[in-house]
Design an enzyme around this catalytic site. Structure first.
Site, mmCIF file in Angstrom:
data_model
loop_
_atom_site.group_PDB
_atom_site.id
_atom_site.type_symbol
_atom_site.label_atom_id
_atom_site.label_comp_id
_atom_site.label_asym_id
_atom_site.label_seq_id
_atom_site.Cartn_x
_atom_site.Cartn_y
_atom_site.Cartn_z
ATOM 1 N N LYS A 168 0.894 -1.174 0.000
ATOM 2 C CA LYS A 168 0.000 0.000 0.000
ATOM 3 C C LYS A 168 0.924 1.213 0.000
ATOM 4 O O LYS A 168 0.884 2.076 0.885
ATOM 5 C CB LYS A 168 -0.910 -0.071 1.249
ATOM 6 C CG LYS A 168 -2.006 0.965 1.287
ATOM 7 C CD LYS A 168 -3.146 0.719 0.306
ATOM 8 C CE LYS A 168 -4.110 1.888 0.294
ATOM 9 N NZ LYS A 168 -5.115 1.808 -0.786
ATOM 10 N N ASP B 226 -5.517 -3.155 -2.340
ATOM 11 C CA ASP B 226 -6.955 -3.073 -2.658
ATOM 12 C C ASP B 226 -7.223 -3.563 -4.083
ATOM 13 O O ASP B 226 -8.142 -4.352 -4.332
ATOM 14 C CB ASP B 226 -7.513 -1.651 -2.426
ATOM 15 C CG ASP B 226 -6.656 -0.545 -3.033
ATOM 16 O OD1 ASP B 226 -5.566 -0.835 -3.549
ATOM 17 O OD2 ASP B 226 -7.093 0.626 -2.999
ATOM 18 N N ASP C 12 -2.368 -12.282 5.404
ATOM 19 C CA ASP C 12 -3.432 -12.972 6.146
ATOM 20 C C ASP C 12 -4.765 -12.804 5.431
ATOM 21 O O ASP C 12 -5.495 -13.766 5.198
ATOM 22 C CB ASP C 12 -3.507 -12.389 7.569
ATOM 23 C CG ASP C 12 -4.623 -13.025 8.381
ATOM 24 O OD1 ASP C 12 -4.730 -14.268 8.345
ATOM 25 O OD2 ASP C 12 -5.392 -12.295 9.028
HETATM 26 C C1 IPM Z 1 -3.693 -17.319 10.200
HETATM 27 C C2 IPM Z 1 -4.539 -16.800 11.355
HETATM 28 C C3 IPM Z 1 -3.658 -16.123 12.395
HETATM 29 C C4 IPM Z 1 -3.004 -14.922 11.723
HETATM 30 C C5 IPM Z 1 -4.385 -15.665 13.688
HETATM 31 C C6 IPM Z 1 -5.141 -16.779 14.334
HETATM 32 C C7 IPM Z 1 -3.437 -15.052 14.662
HETATM 33 O O1 IPM Z 1 -5.553 -15.976 10.892
HETATM 34 O O2 IPM Z 1 -2.790 -18.134 10.434
HETATM 35 O O3 IPM Z 1 -3.945 -16.932 9.064
HETATM 36 O O4 IPM Z 1 -3.624 -13.851 11.628
HETATM 37 O O5 IPM Z 1 -1.857 -15.073 11.287
HETATM 38 MN MN MN Z 2 -5.750 -15.927 8.722
#
Ligand code: IPM
Ligand code: MN
Ligand code: NAD
Length: 348
Positions: free
Chosen positions: A184, A216, A240
């Site tokens: 970003k 995005d 994530d």
């Molecule tokens: C993942 C999960 C974790 C993250 C959480 C549970 C801390 O969402 O492994 O993708 O955000 O890394």
């Molecule tokens: Mn995750």
């Protein structure tokens, strides 16, 4: 003899771990692969047993293992604990220094129909998210939570970005030689640095085609044109979010496996999804992300490529028969244990 540390965790974790271990038990005999399983509580289960999500007992067992297979952690029961299960997971990743989280998704032609996208859009999708896992917003300081104000920080050093970006270029080199870096940089200082590092490192990888995307726009492009992408490298938080998006291109979050690597020999293998408290204990979870996390372990930690291929082929054959869990077909579905049995029969 290989030592595998299994931390099933919470929610559907123990159910899908069972499935992977049953399959391993059968297939290992065929290949005379010798292994020992150590188990330990983790996350919420560890809070219940020891009062903390990541115990010293687990740290000790990590010292003696060759690879770690993990289920998932978290659930409403522990959402208000002093230290949440998820904090244990972040501490584990930091402890292992697993900076590179790899999440591959390949949509097989015969299984395109499972995708919520049109077949002509999703057909041929074969991509891999390389997510930075030990920095960024997840670990940035300062952070605080007060009644009327909260603060999180995103920090990245040049070195932290360089190591994940190099890893991603190397990975792209072994695949279709296309790398998309997601940031970003039109807003965030950390992203501006990210982009500069990517440009610097790219000078050593002129054989890899590089593209920059804002996060995005990337979220949109993954849905409209997923086949365009090969390796996608990005920071912790964006990785994530984009991972869950990518997972459903194939039909379900229950399909996306992951491996997390450090500079040392111990790697961590876990599905990308969570503990799915809404379906825990019902024997309906999809074990494929867990099974594919096992095959990643067999390949990368133990060089058992044939064994991994055998398992993956068996899973595909079972899916091709139309035998699948509820997340993939809510009308005609089999249970987690029935699906596992079918895979084992196919391996037979
Ligand atoms: C993942 C999960 C974790 C993250 C959480 C549970 C801390 O969402 O492994 O993708 O955000 O890394
Ligand atoms: Mn995750
Ligand atoms: P989730 O991934 O657990 O579930 C999201 C949705 O996907 C749910 O409807 C769930 O039933 C479904 N789902 C997930 N995995 C599935 C599978 N294998 N088969 C069938 N359906 C599946 O995310 P959430 O509900 O936001 O989080 C639940 C808990 O898990 C939270 O405590 C969260 O922090 C935690 N979590 C842990 C990890 C991990 O351990 N690596 C990852 C993500 C979330």
């Amino acid at each position: 003899m290989k030592n595998i540390l299994c931390i099933a965790g919470d929610g559907i974790g123990p159910e899908i771990m069972n499935s992977a271990l049953e399959i391993l038990e059968v297939v290992s005999k065929k290949y005379a692969f010798k292994y020992k399983i150590e188990e330990e509580f983790f996350g919420g289960a560890s809070i219940d047993a020891y009062g903390e999500p990541f115990s010293d007992k687990l740290k000790e067992k990590i010292e003696n293992c060759d690879a770690i297979l993990m289920g998932s952690v978290g659930g409403p029961k522990w959402d208000n604990s002093k230290i949440r299960p998820e904090a244990g997971l972040l501490a584990l990743r930091k402890h292992l220094k697993v900076y590179a989280n790899v999440r591959p998704l390949k949509v097989e032609d015969s299984l395109c129909y499972l995708s919520p996208l049109k077949e002509e859009i999703v057909k041929g999708t074969d991509l891999m998210i390389v997510r930075e896992l030990t920095g960024g917003a997840y670990f940035g300081e300062p952070r605080r939570l007060e009644e009327k104000e909260a603060l999180d920080s995103i920090t990245y050093t040049y070195e932290e970005i360089e190591q994940i970006v190099r890893y991603a270029f190397e990975t792209a080199r072994k695949r279709r030689k296309k790398l998309t870096s997601v940031d970003k940089a039109n807003v965030l200082a950390t992203s501006k640095l990210w982009r500069k590092v990517v440009e610097d490192v790219a000078k050593d990888y002129t054989d890899v085609e590089l593209e920059h995307m804002y996060v995005d726009a990337m979220a949109m492009a993954l849905i409209t044109n997923p086949t365009k992408y090969d390796v996608i490298v990005t920071e912790n938080l964006f990785g994530d979010i984009l991972s869950d998006e990518v997972s459903v291109l194939g039909g379900s979050l229950g399909l996306l496996s992951s491996a997390s690597y450090s500079k040392s020999k111990i790697a961590l293998y876990e599905p990308a999804h969570g503990s799915a408290p809404d379906i825990a204990g019902m024997d309906i979870a999809n074990p494929i992300a867990m099974i594919y996390s096992l095959t990643m372990m067999l390949r990368y930690s133990f060089s058992q490529d044939k064994m991994a291929e055998d398992i993956e082929n068996a899973v595909k054959l079972v899916l091709d028969e139309g035998c699948m869990t509820k997340d993939l077909n809510s009308q005609y579905y089999v249970s987690t244990s029935e699906f596992t049995k079918k895979v084992i029969q196919r391996l037979g």
